[in-house]
Design a protein around this motif. Structure first.
Motif, PDB file in Angstrom:
ATOM      1  N   SER A 195       0.848  -1.187   0.000  1.00  0.00           N
ATOM      2  CA  SER A 195       0.000   0.000   0.000  1.00  0.00           C
ATOM      3  C   SER A 195       0.887   1.241   0.000  1.00  0.00           C
ATOM      4  CB  SER A 195      -0.912  -0.001   1.225  1.00  0.00           C
ATOM      5  OG  SER A 195      -0.129  -0.032   2.414  1.00  0.00           O
ATOM      6  N   PRO A 196       0.521   2.273  -0.743  1.00  0.00           N
ATOM      7  CA  PRO A 196       1.354   3.479  -0.792  1.00  0.00           C
ATOM      8  C   PRO A 196       1.412   4.149   0.573  1.00  0.00           C
ATOM      9  CG  PRO A 196      -0.765   3.870  -1.846  1.00  0.00           C
ATOM     10  CD  PRO A 196      -0.702   2.410  -1.550  1.00  0.00           C
ATOM     11  N   PRO A 197       2.530   4.781   0.899  1.00  0.00           N
ATOM     12  CA  PRO A 197       2.648   5.476   2.187  1.00  0.00           C
ATOM     13  C   PRO A 197       1.678   6.643   2.278  1.00  0.00           C
ATOM     14  CG  PRO A 197       4.538   5.965   0.783  1.00  0.00           C
ATOM     15  CD  PRO A 197       3.763   4.893   0.093  1.00  0.00           C
ATOM     16  N   SER A 198       1.400   7.047   3.507  1.00  0.00           N
ATOM     17  CA  SER A 198       0.405   8.103   3.724  1.00  0.00           C
ATOM     18  C   SER A 198       0.964   9.499   3.461  1.00  0.00           C
ATOM     19  CB  SER A 198      -0.132   8.028   5.158  1.00  0.00           C
ATOM     20  OG  SER A 198       0.937   8.147   6.093  1.00  0.00           O
ATOM     21  N   PHE A 199       2.282   9.650   3.393  1.00  0.00           N
ATOM     22  CA  PHE A 199       2.865  10.967   3.124  1.00  0.00           C
ATOM     23  C   PHE A 199       4.228  10.775   2.490  1.00  0.00           C
ATOM     24  CE2 PHE A 199       3.578   9.786   7.546  1.00  0.00           C
ATOM     25  CZ  PHE A 199       4.967   9.806   7.632  1.00  0.00           C
ATOM     26  N   TYR A 200       4.713  11.851   1.849  1.00  0.00           N
ATOM     27  CA  TYR A 200       6.035  11.839   1.235  1.00  0.00           C
ATOM     28  C   TYR A 200       7.119  11.941   2.316  1.00  0.00           C
ATOM     29  CZ  TYR A 200       3.990  12.766  -3.404  1.00  0.00           C
ATOM     30  OH  TYR A 200       3.283  12.691  -4.574  1.00  0.00           O
ATOM     31  N   ARG A 201       8.216  11.232   2.077  1.00  0.00           N
ATOM     32  CA  ARG A 201       9.417  11.398   2.888  1.00  0.00           C
ATOM     33  C   ARG A 201      10.462  12.137   2.065  1.00  0.00           C
ATOM     34  NH1 ARG A 201       9.857   7.830   7.324  1.00  0.00           N
ATOM     35  NH2 ARG A 201      12.121   7.886   7.118  1.00  0.00           N
ATOM     36  N   ALA A 202      11.414  12.728   2.731  1.00  0.00           N
ATOM     37  CA  ALA A 202      12.442  13.489   2.033  1.00  0.00           C
ATOM     38  C   ALA A 202      13.172  12.605   1.032  1.00  0.00           C
ATOM     39  CB  ALA A 202      13.437  14.068   3.041  1.00  0.00           C
ATOM     40  N   GLY A 203      13.259  13.075  -0.213  1.00  0.00           N
ATOM     41  CA  GLY A 203      13.925  12.338  -1.275  1.00  0.00           C
ATOM     42  C   GLY A 203      13.028  11.433  -2.077  1.00  0.00           C
ATOM     43  N   ASP A 204      11.780  11.225  -1.640  1.00  0.00           N
ATOM     44  CA  ASP A 204      10.860  10.366  -2.390  1.00  0.00           C
ATOM     45  C   ASP A 204      10.508  11.000  -3.734  1.00  0.00           C
ATOM     46  OD1 ASP A 204      10.855   8.575  -0.360  1.00  0.00           O
ATOM     47  OD2 ASP A 204       8.852   9.047   0.390  1.00  0.00           O
ATOM     48  N   PRO A 205      10.346  10.186  -4.773  1.00  0.00           N
ATOM     49  CA  PRO A 205       9.886  10.749  -6.054  1.00  0.00           C
ATOM     50  C   PRO A 205       8.454  11.268  -5.933  1.00  0.00           C
ATOM     51  CG  PRO A 205       9.942   8.346  -6.141  1.00  0.00           C
ATOM     52  CD  PRO A 205      10.599   8.735  -4.850  1.00  0.00           C
ATOM     53  N   LYS A 276      -0.959  15.077  -3.968  1.00  0.00           N
ATOM     54  CA  LYS A 276      -0.565  15.692  -2.702  1.00  0.00           C
ATOM     55  C   LYS A 276       0.248  14.732  -1.849  1.00  0.00           C
ATOM     56  CE  LYS A 276      -4.235  19.119  -1.996  1.00  0.00           C
ATOM     57  NZ  LYS A 276      -5.317  19.558  -1.066  1.00  0.00           N
ATOM     58  N   VAL A 277      -0.250  13.507  -1.737  1.00  0.00           N
ATOM     59  CA  VAL A 277       0.410  12.463  -0.949  1.00  0.00           C
ATOM     60  C   VAL A 277       0.376  11.181  -1.771  1.00  0.00           C
ATOM     61  CG1 VAL A 277      -0.033  13.435   1.338  1.00  0.00           C
ATOM     62  CG2 VAL A 277      -1.780  12.035   0.232  1.00  0.00           C
ATOM     63  N   PRO A 278       1.285  10.232  -1.511  1.00  0.00           N
ATOM     64  CA  PRO A 278       1.320   9.006  -2.319  1.00  0.00           C
ATOM     65  C   PRO A 278       0.031   8.194  -2.263  1.00  0.00           C
ATOM     66  CG  PRO A 278       3.371   9.269  -1.112  1.00  0.00           C
ATOM     67  CD  PRO A 278       2.438  10.313  -0.604  1.00  0.00           C
ATOM     68  N   ARG A 279      -0.703   8.251  -1.157  1.00  0.00           N
ATOM     69  CA  ARG A 279      -1.922   7.447  -1.065  1.00  0.00           C
ATOM     70  C   ARG A 279      -2.997   7.919  -2.037  1.00  0.00           C
ATOM     71  NH1 ARG A 279      -5.733  10.027   2.228  1.00  0.00           N
ATOM     72  NH2 ARG A 279      -4.928  11.824   3.407  1.00  0.00           N
ATOM     73  N   GLY A 280      -2.762   9.049  -2.721  1.00  0.00           N
ATOM     74  CA  GLY A 280      -3.692   9.491  -3.745  1.00  0.00           C
ATOM     75  C   GLY A 280      -3.752   8.553  -4.931  1.00  0.00           C
ATOM     76  N   MET A 281      -2.771   7.626  -5.052  1.00  0.00           N
ATOM     77  CA  MET A 281      -2.796   6.654  -6.142  1.00  0.00           C
ATOM     78  C   MET A 281      -4.006   5.738  -6.047  1.00  0.00           C
ATOM     79  SD  MET A 281       1.233   5.547  -6.065  1.00  0.00           S
ATOM     80  CE  MET A 281       0.879   4.188  -7.163  1.00  0.00           C
ATOM     81  N   SER A 282      -4.456   5.475  -4.821  1.00  0.00           N
ATOM     82  CA  SER A 282      -5.570   4.540  -4.635  1.00  0.00           C
ATOM     83  C   SER A 282      -6.926   5.160  -4.937  1.00  0.00           C
ATOM     84  CB  SER A 282      -5.553   4.012  -3.191  1.00  0.00           C
ATOM     85  OG  SER A 282      -5.638   5.092  -2.269  1.00  0.00           O
ATOM     86  N   ASP A 283      -6.978   6.475  -5.091  1.00  0.00           N
ATOM     87  CA  ASP A 283      -8.253   7.146  -5.371  1.00  0.00           C
ATOM     88  C   ASP A 283      -7.993   8.297  -6.338  1.00  0.00           C
ATOM     89  OD1 ASP A 283     -10.827   8.017  -5.400  1.00  0.00           O
ATOM     90  OD2 ASP A 283     -10.879   8.719  -3.315  1.00  0.00           O
ATOM     91  N   LEU A 284      -7.813   7.943  -7.602  1.00  0.00           N
ATOM     92  CA  LEU A 284      -7.481   8.949  -8.605  1.00  0.00           C
ATOM     93  C   LEU A 284      -8.667   9.826  -8.966  1.00  0.00           C
ATOM     94  CD1 LEU A 284      -5.235   6.790 -10.967  1.00  0.00           C
ATOM     95  CD2 LEU A 284      -4.507   8.486  -9.285  1.00  0.00           C
ATOM     96  N   GLN A 285      -9.874   9.432  -8.583  1.00  0.00           N
ATOM     97  CA  GLN A 285     -11.039  10.246  -8.872  1.00  0.00           C
ATOM     98  C   GLN A 285     -11.251  11.345  -7.833  1.00  0.00           C
ATOM     99  OE1 GLN A 285     -12.478   9.800 -11.756  1.00  0.00           O
ATOM    100  NE2 GLN A 285     -11.113   8.039 -12.119  1.00  0.00           N
ATOM    101  N   ASN A 286     -10.539  11.247  -6.742  1.00  0.00           N
ATOM    102  CA  ASN A 286     -10.657  12.252  -5.684  1.00  0.00           C
ATOM    103  C   ASN A 286      -9.746  13.432  -6.018  1.00  0.00           C
ATOM    104  OD1 ASN A 286     -10.989  13.731  -3.363  1.00  0.00           O
ATOM    105  ND2 ASN A 286     -10.323  12.106  -1.968  1.00  0.00           N
TER     106      ASN A 286
END
Length: 600
Positions: A195-205, A276-286
């Protein structure tokens, strides 16, 4: 350290209880106290000292949340100076003491903490049987090691633990061993579904989404590769990593590429949204989890007009505003465009800049620029100079592929000696204009007038800047009436030194000088090109103090019959005690001399 040794001397002037005289001297142990040996805590974090027979522990308690054993613990945000806070009003990556990050627990976002952003604690221990009474100004404790031996420990500010790291030396012998010990898998298996992380970490794409094709991709920042610096478009941009890249593109047929190559079209750099955050991948319609890329100004599409390709993208600048673990809040892009002439072998140099800043940060704070240290300079950071009230970086000559001088210039990095050169093409002008052009090419425009003493110098505080000295010298003495004396090289000499505590030295600039080398040319033989050279030299003038004294060793202990003279003196009564006081004084003086020799 000196206070600890004074506490050892008090034993000769105090009466020792009988039960201490009969206590055997256990073998010393080098084991440092651990967290499990701290004993009970009282409310507020005070550690309670354990009672030991014959040992006076009045006063020494440890009021700290750190554990002994030379372990690093987070003390954010109580550090008086945050040495890694280099960007005013913005969060510096892995700087755990940066108040602009607004993070109560920096390690949840950062992969590690930079040296200097956390403190280290140290305990110095000796065998408890050596201590009768402690008058050390530092907090002290009595611990029980794993072997059941009591150790007397003093919590000191060990300067060698804080802020400085010793670099790991890697050579052909230990390279494979280090790679095996610390290395891991280079790639993650595609079969693993996480599952994608809930937020970006430093250096993440940074994830992007193309609604037109329903494709998830990454925000790219093309970078130059190879000797020619060709653009590699697959280079991903890292979260919170503000940087700029430059690369070159070559065209066999610019007439066809002008309107078909997406790298030349500004629309290809903003026809997507940013998650905004990586977890947006799971809900692209939002759409609440997506941020549009907003152009600052309208940029035209490339147009082929006759023999010219117009509106070609030469520079792309992304401004990304972030809000901690809430992710990316706003993305804007601006373009620099140019025109290219259609001819064989046409090339284009493109610049890609990505700048991160805190959400709703004031414009004034973002314009102040990054620091080169806080307060002392950091090696490799730009050398700051001042012209009037404008702060900028000192620069050097930069050559193009054909050896001629480029409009762009290299930044001078603190502590890094450098040399550069190029050929300047001259115009047919008079001698005074030629001299002005050459001076400007050597020292840059505008000409630096003052240099920053520290890396966090404020342009409004004139006392934080020192004037740059200037001197000319000639290498060719030509006695002619129709000669023009021109500068051909510039040597920039920087004197710097470390000041402050040895535990956290701060580099500062003591002085700077421009040394111009002049040459005479005849007006009757005008030159089309003049070779120019710039050299930067850093000279360390640090005056190092005497080395510190050594710390007490764990294996110090008294002789087994050390207290025998005292016991005999007090057991004989008052009359005998008066007659034996002289040998006791002699014994104390001898032992004092031994301790003095130990400290030298």
């Amino acid at each position: 350290m000196f206070s600890l040794k004074l506490s050892l001397l008090q034993v000769f002037f105090l009466m020792v209880p009988e039960r201490v005289l009969s206590q055997p001297s256990p073998s010393p142990s080098r084991a440092m106290p651990t967290h499990s040996e701290l004993g009970p805590r009282t409310q507020g974090g005070t550690l309670q000292s354990s009672e030991v027979p014959g040992i006076s522990t009045a006063g020494p308690t440890v009021v700290t949340s750190s554990t002994p054993g030379n372990k690093t613990v987070d003390l954010f945000p109580v550090l008086p100076i945050c040495v890694c806070d280099l960007t005013p009003g913005a969060c510096d990556i892995n700087c755990c003491c940066d108040s602009d990050c607004y993070l109560l627990h920096p390690r949840t976002v950062f992969s590690f903490c930079l040296p200097g952003s956390v403190r280290s604690a140290s305990w110095v221990c000796v065998d408890n049987s050596l201590i009768f009474r402690s008058n050390s100004p530092f907090p002290s404790r009595v611990f029980m090691d794993s072997n059941g031996i009591k150790q007397f420990c003093v919590h000191v500010n060990n300067s060698r633990l804080n802020y400085l790291q010793k670099l790991q030396k890697v050579n052909a012998t230990n390279f494979q061993a280090l790679a095996t010990e610390f290395g891991g898998e280079s790639f993650t298996s595609t079969s693993q579904t996480q599952s994608p992380p809930s937020f970006y970490r430093a250096g993440d794409p940074i994830l992007t989404y193309f609604p037109k094709w329903s494709v998830i991709s990454l925000l790219r920042q093309p970078a130059g590769v190879g000797a020619g610096g060709l653009c590699a478009k697959s280079n991903p941009a890292g979260f919170l990593e503000s940087k700029s890249t430059t690369c070159a593109r070559f065209f066999k047929n610019l007439a066809d590429s002008c309107t078909s190559d997406p790298a030349l079209n500004a629309a290809s750099y903003c026809n997507f949204t940013v998650l905004k955050v990586p977890r947006g991948m799971s809900d692209l319609q939002n759409m609440e989890l997506q941020v549009p890329v907003t152009p600052v100004s309208q940029a035209g599409s490339p147009v082929l007009a006759g023999n010219t390709c117009q509106n070609v993208v030469a520079q792309v600048v992304y401004e990304i505003e972030t809000n901690g673990t809430f992710g990316i809040q706003k993305v804007s892009v601006s373009f620099g465009q140019t025109n290219l002439t259609v001819e064989p072998g046409t090339s284009l140099q493109q610049d890609f800049i990505i700048h991160f800043r805190a959400f709703q940060q004031s414009t004034a704070a973002s314009l102040t620029g990054s620091r080169s240290g806080n307060p002392g300079y950091i090696v490799g950071k730009p050398l700051l100079v001042l012209t009037g009230d404008m702060r900028h970086s000192m620069t050097l000559l930069q050559s193009q592929g054909d050896g001629t001088c480029s409009i762009k210039r290299h930044e001078v990095q603190f502590g890094v000696n450098a040399i550069s050169g190029c050929n300047l093409r001259l115009k047919r002008v008079d001698c005074s204009h030629l001299q002005q052009e050459l001076y400007q090419a050597l020292h840059g425009s505008p000409r630096p007038e003052h240099i920053a003493i520290f890396g966090n110098a404020d342009p409004a505080q004139k006392g934080e800047w020192t004037r740059i000295l200037s001197r000319n010298y000639s290498v060719s003495a030509m006695h002619c009436t129709s000669c023009c004396v021109i500068p051909v090289s510039l040597e920039i000499q920087i004197l710097w030194a470390y000041i402050g505590l040895q535990s956290n030295p701060q580099a500062h600039v003591s002085g700077a000088r421009f040394l111009y080398q002049l040459q005479s040319i005849q007006d009757s033989q005008p030159k089309t090109e003049v070779p120019l050279k710039t050299v930067v030299t850093f000279v360390d003038i640090t005056q190092k103090p005497e080395p510190p004294r050594g710390q007490p060793r764990m294996d110090w202990k008294y002789p087994f019959d050390f207290f025998f003279p005292f016991k005999m003196a007090f057991s004989r009564g008052e009359g005998s005690q008066k007659g034996s006081i002289f040998p006791i004084i002699i014994l104390c003086l001898l032992l004092l001399g031994v301790l003095n020799l130990e400290t030298k």
